[in-house]
Write a protein that holds these residues in place. Structure first.
Motif, PDB file in Angstrom:
ATOM      1  N   GLY A  12       0.846  -1.196   0.000  1.00  0.00           N
ATOM      2  CA  GLY A  12       0.000   0.000   0.000  1.00  0.00           C
ATOM      3  C   GLY A  12       0.877   1.240   0.000  1.00  0.00           C
ATOM      4  O   GLY A  12       0.509   2.285   0.519  1.00  0.00           O
ATOM      5  N   LEU A  14       1.654   3.352  -2.105  1.00  0.00           N
ATOM      6  CA  LEU A  14       1.215   4.576  -2.793  1.00  0.00           C
ATOM      7  C   LEU A  14       0.061   5.240  -2.043  1.00  0.00           C
ATOM      8  O   LEU A  14      -0.470   6.252  -2.486  1.00  0.00           O
ATOM      9  CB  LEU A  14       0.793   4.250  -4.231  1.00  0.00           C
ATOM     10  N   GLY A  18       1.300   4.511   3.893  1.00  0.00           N
ATOM     11  CA  GLY A  18       2.439   3.847   3.250  1.00  0.00           C
ATOM     12  C   GLY A  18       3.374   4.862   2.600  1.00  0.00           C
ATOM     13  O   GLY A  18       4.598   4.777   2.747  1.00  0.00           O
ATOM     14  N   PHE A  35       4.993  -1.736  -2.784  1.00  0.00           N
ATOM     15  CA  PHE A  35       4.119  -2.773  -3.352  1.00  0.00           C
ATOM     16  C   PHE A  35       2.707  -2.191  -3.385  1.00  0.00           C
ATOM     17  O   PHE A  35       2.166  -1.835  -2.338  1.00  0.00           O
ATOM     18  CB  PHE A  35       4.089  -4.019  -2.438  1.00  0.00           C
ATOM     19  N   ASP A  36       2.108  -2.117  -4.581  1.00  0.00           N
ATOM     20  CA  ASP A  36       0.744  -1.592  -4.653  1.00  0.00           C
ATOM     21  C   ASP A  36       0.084  -2.179  -5.910  1.00  0.00           C
ATOM     22  O   ASP A  36       0.762  -2.764  -6.757  1.00  0.00           O
ATOM     23  CB  ASP A  36       0.752  -0.058  -4.683  1.00  0.00           C
ATOM     24  N   THR A  61       1.637  -5.361  -7.576  1.00  0.00           N
ATOM     25  CA  THR A  61       1.349  -6.685  -7.044  1.00  0.00           C
ATOM     26  C   THR A  61      -0.024  -6.682  -6.383  1.00  0.00           C
ATOM     27  O   THR A  61      -0.704  -5.658  -6.327  1.00  0.00           O
ATOM     28  CB  THR A  61       2.444  -7.108  -6.037  1.00  0.00           C
ATOM     29  N   ILE A  94      -8.468  -3.025   2.935  1.00  0.00           N
ATOM     30  CA  ILE A  94      -9.719  -2.461   2.410  1.00  0.00           C
ATOM     31  C   ILE A  94     -10.708  -2.242   3.552  1.00  0.00           C
ATOM     32  O   ILE A  94     -10.595  -2.868   4.611  1.00  0.00           O
ATOM     33  CB  ILE A  94     -10.368  -3.380   1.346  1.00  0.00           C
ATOM     34  N   LEU A 157      -0.310  -2.873  10.045  1.00  0.00           N
ATOM     35  CA  LEU A 157      -1.257  -1.814  10.395  1.00  0.00           C
ATOM     36  C   LEU A 157      -2.559  -2.418  10.874  1.00  0.00           C
ATOM     37  O   LEU A 157      -3.258  -3.102  10.109  1.00  0.00           O
ATOM     38  CB  LEU A 157      -1.492  -0.884   9.190  1.00  0.00           C
ATOM     39  N   LYS A 176      -9.234  -6.260  11.774  1.00  0.00           N
ATOM     40  CA  LYS A 176      -8.113  -5.550  12.382  1.00  0.00           C
ATOM     41  C   LYS A 176      -7.761  -6.130  13.747  1.00  0.00           C
ATOM     42  O   LYS A 176      -6.625  -6.030  14.198  1.00  0.00           O
ATOM     43  CB  LYS A 176      -8.422  -4.050  12.463  1.00  0.00           C
ATOM     44  N   PRO A 202      -3.811   3.290  14.085  1.00  0.00           N
ATOM     45  CA  PRO A 202      -4.281   4.676  14.008  1.00  0.00           C
ATOM     46  C   PRO A 202      -5.754   4.749  14.403  1.00  0.00           C
ATOM     47  O   PRO A 202      -6.451   3.725  14.426  1.00  0.00           O
ATOM     48  CB  PRO A 202      -4.136   5.034  12.527  1.00  0.00           C
ATOM     49  N   VAL A 205      -7.266   8.749  10.142  1.00  0.00           N
ATOM     50  CA  VAL A 205      -6.217   9.443   9.386  1.00  0.00           C
ATOM     51  C   VAL A 205      -6.822  10.003   8.112  1.00  0.00           C
ATOM     52  O   VAL A 205      -7.647   9.342   7.471  1.00  0.00           O
ATOM     53  CB  VAL A 205      -5.073   8.464   9.019  1.00  0.00           C
ATOM     54  N   MET A 209      -9.390   6.576   1.794  1.00  0.00           N
ATOM     55  CA  MET A 209     -10.246   5.578   2.438  1.00  0.00           C
ATOM     56  C   MET A 209     -11.244   6.259   3.388  1.00  0.00           C
ATOM     57  O   MET A 209     -12.406   5.896   3.490  1.00  0.00           O
ATOM     58  CB  MET A 209      -9.354   4.604   3.232  1.00  0.00           C
ATOM     59  N   MET A 210     -10.747   7.272   4.056  1.00  0.00           N
ATOM     60  CA  MET A 210     -11.544   7.971   5.058  1.00  0.00           C
ATOM     61  C   MET A 210     -12.566   8.915   4.414  1.00  0.00           C
ATOM     62  O   MET A 210     -13.654   9.124   4.928  1.00  0.00           O
ATOM     63  CB  MET A 210     -10.576   8.773   5.939  1.00  0.00           C
TER      64      MET A 210
HETATM   65  N1  LIG Z   1      -6.807   5.999   7.211  1.00  0.00           N
HETATM   66  C1  LIG Z   1      -7.243   5.725   8.424  1.00  0.00           C
HETATM   67  O1  LIG Z   1      -7.943   6.513   9.077  1.00  0.00           O
HETATM   68  C2  LIG Z   1      -6.883   4.440   9.082  1.00  0.00           C
HETATM   69  C3  LIG Z   1      -7.305   4.221  10.391  1.00  0.00           C
HETATM   70  C4  LIG Z   1      -6.965   3.027  11.014  1.00  0.00           C
HETATM   71  C5  LIG Z   1      -6.222   2.082  10.331  1.00  0.00           C
HETATM   72  N2  LIG Z   1      -5.825   2.328   9.054  1.00  0.00           N
HETATM   73  C6  LIG Z   1      -5.055   1.291   8.368  1.00  0.00           C
HETATM   74  O2  LIG Z   1      -3.832   1.831   7.902  1.00  0.00           O
HETATM   75  C7  LIG Z   1      -3.458   1.179   6.675  1.00  0.00           C
HETATM   76  C8  LIG Z   1      -3.162   2.207   5.598  1.00  0.00           C
HETATM   77  O3  LIG Z   1      -4.306   3.016   5.415  1.00  0.00           O
HETATM   78  P1  LIG Z   1      -4.280   4.298   4.451  1.00  0.00           P
HETATM   79  O4  LIG Z   1      -5.167   5.279   5.064  1.00  0.00           O
HETATM   80  O5  LIG Z   1      -2.884   4.703   4.107  1.00  0.00           O
HETATM   81  O6  LIG Z   1      -5.002   3.687   3.157  1.00  0.00           O
HETATM   82  P2  LIG Z   1      -4.975   4.192   1.636  1.00  0.00           P
HETATM   83  O7  LIG Z   1      -6.308   3.857   1.067  1.00  0.00           O
HETATM   84  O8  LIG Z   1      -4.472   5.599   1.531  1.00  0.00           O
HETATM   85  O9  LIG Z   1      -3.866   3.249   0.980  1.00  0.00           O
HETATM   86  C9  LIG Z   1      -4.069   1.878   0.808  1.00  0.00           C
HETATM   87  C10 LIG Z   1      -3.186   1.450  -0.354  1.00  0.00           C
HETATM   88  O10 LIG Z   1      -3.271   0.023  -0.452  1.00  0.00           O
HETATM   89  C11 LIG Z   1      -3.344  -0.331  -1.832  1.00  0.00           C
HETATM   90  N3  LIG Z   1      -3.988  -1.637  -1.920  1.00  0.00           N
HETATM   91  C12 LIG Z   1      -5.270  -1.967  -1.614  1.00  0.00           C
HETATM   92  N4  LIG Z   1      -5.492  -3.261  -1.833  1.00  0.00           N
HETATM   93  C13 LIG Z   1      -4.328  -3.793  -2.288  1.00  0.00           C
HETATM   94  C14 LIG Z   1      -3.916  -5.083  -2.678  1.00  0.00           C
HETATM   95  N5  LIG Z   1      -4.781  -6.098  -2.671  1.00  0.00           N
HETATM   96  N6  LIG Z   1      -2.643  -5.262  -3.072  1.00  0.00           N
HETATM   97  C15 LIG Z   1      -1.758  -4.226  -3.090  1.00  0.00           C
HETATM   98  N7  LIG Z   1      -2.087  -2.965  -2.723  1.00  0.00           N
HETATM   99  C16 LIG Z   1      -3.360  -2.754  -2.329  1.00  0.00           C
HETATM  100  C17 LIG Z   1      -4.157   0.790  -2.467  1.00  0.00           C
HETATM  101  O11 LIG Z   1      -3.941   0.884  -3.868  1.00  0.00           O
HETATM  102  C18 LIG Z   1      -3.633   2.020  -1.703  1.00  0.00           C
HETATM  103  O12 LIG Z   1      -2.529   2.620  -2.360  1.00  0.00           O
HETATM  104  C19 LIG Z   1      -4.601   0.203   6.360  1.00  0.00           C
HETATM  105  O13 LIG Z   1      -4.269  -1.064   6.867  1.00  0.00           O
HETATM  106  C20 LIG Z   1      -5.762   0.774   7.139  1.00  0.00           C
HETATM  107  O14 LIG Z   1      -6.719  -0.225   7.453  1.00  0.00           O
HETATM  108  C21 LIG Z   1      -6.138   3.484   8.410  1.00  0.00           C
END
Ligand SMILES: NC(=O)c1ccc[n+]([C@@H]2O[C@H](COP(=O)([O-])OP(=O)(O)OC[C@H]3O[C@@H](n4cnc5c(N)ncnc54)[C@H](O)[C@@H]3O)[C@@H](O)[C@H]2O)c1
Length: 282
Positions: A12, A14, A18, A35-36, A61, A94, A157, A176, A202, A205, A209-210
């Motif tokens: 993730g 990108l 990440g 890896f994305d 990937t 996701i 995460l 989670k 977290p 954030v 996604m949010m």
């Molecule tokens: N954003 C929040 O508020 C929040 C809160 C709690 C936990 N988290 C956790 O933190 C982590 C990162 O969240 P984020 O906010 O940076 O998410 P994000 O949506 O910004 O990034 C997720 C990335 O994962 C990639 N991805 C999704 N499925 C994939 C797959 N099958 N193979 C490869 N890449 C894949 C997407 O293309 C994307 O670039 C996640 O595990 C999320 O559950 C986020």
């Protein structure tokens, strides 16, 4: 542990957290292998805008596909300096957003999908990365003696909803919580080969996604209700700093770090019918 000169896989990579983690590590002299699922052309355009872009590598990937993950790890090893792979930060995940129904059975398909990506995916990423780190030392089929030197670190995460599953979370929170369990089991398994495993949770954030489906207003109201202090969305850089702290401190192992501004969620009917408060959360 110094990250300088070491390479880390960031799934993730990108995304919000990440990407911020990769930039933090590269600013300290590390290599980041992102890896994305995004197409290489899109990824490379994005990476070109980063400082020290020459220290990034990209692998398109899918973290739930074993063959692709193993091929991506092999490809990563062929690109980074020999022997430099030292760990991973697993961010790809996701979160579903579906209307409510009165039947729990209606959530079964979502449950299977989210557990597959977020829980099984975590096991698979940890396994593929650990095998890739180990392959730099001895063939995998050889018995590895209990080592004394540190060989790697993996950060998974989780989420604050994995620590305390709130009302109205049937799939994401459960997945989670599974990440916490996988982190503990994998930390135990990889201890003999000198690989530490921790998780970061977290709260909310600022990320696509949010913001998906206009959910940011709902989540800001949650922050106002449940964060002790401070109450805005967390910046991805703050999560990255916590991740890098766990990576750099060699005594941190089998640990779950909450970066949640003192989140204290009450799951109660006192404030009204939770199905009406959050009809689109899951
Ligand atoms: N954003 C929040 O508020 C929040 C809160 C709690 C936990 N988290 C956790 O933190 C982590 C990162 O969240 P984020 O906010 O940076 O998410 P994000 O949506 O910004 O990034 C997720 C990335 O994962 C990639 N991805 C999704 N499925 C994939 C797959 N099958 N193979 C490869 N890449 C894949 C997407 O293309 C994307 O670039 C996640 O595990 C999320 O559950 C986020």
């Amino acid at each position: 542990m110094k990250v300088e000169g070491k390479a880390f896989i960031i799934t993730g990579g990108l995304g919000s957290i990440g990407g911020a983690t990769a930039r933090n590590l590269v600013s300290k002299g590390a290599y980041a292998v992102l890896f994305d699922i995004l197409a290489p052309a899109d990824a490379e355009g994005k990476i070109a805008t980063f400082e020290r872009a020459d220290r990034y590598f990209y692998e398109q990937t899918d973290i739930i596909d074993r063959a692709k993950m193993e091929a991506s790890c092999r490809s990563a090893l062929s690109k980074i300096p020999k022997g430099s792979l030292f760990g991973a930060v697993h961010c790809a995940a996701i979160a579903p957003g579906k209307p409510w129904s009165n039947s729990l059975m209606d959530k079964l398909a979502d449950f299977e999908k989210v557990m597959h990506v977020n829980a099984t995916g975590t096991f698979l990423v940890d396994a593929a990365v650990a095998d890739a780190i180990n392959s730099q030392y001895l063939p995998l089929e050889v018995f590895h003696e209990r080592v004394t030197e540190e060989r790697g670190v993996i950060i998974n995460l989780s989420s604050i909803v994995g620590h305390e599953i709130p009302a109205r979370s049937l799939t994401y929170g459960v997945s989670k919580k599974a990440v916490l369990g996988i982190t503990e089991a994998v930390a135990d398994f990889l201890a003999p080969v000198g690989i530490r495993v921790n998780s970061v949770a977290p709260a909310l954030v600022l990320s696509p996604m949010m913001l998906a489906g206009g959910r940011d207003k709902f989540f800001q109201s949650q922050l106002d209700a449940y964060s002790m202090f401070p109450r805005p969305f967390t910046e991805p850089d703050e999560i990255a700093a916590a991740i890098v702290f766990l990576m750099k401190n060699s005594m941190m192992n089998n640990f779950h770090l909450k970066v949640d501004a003192g989140w204290k969620q009450l799951s109660s009917w006192a404030a009204g019918d939770p199905r009406k408060i959050s009809p689109l959360l899951e």
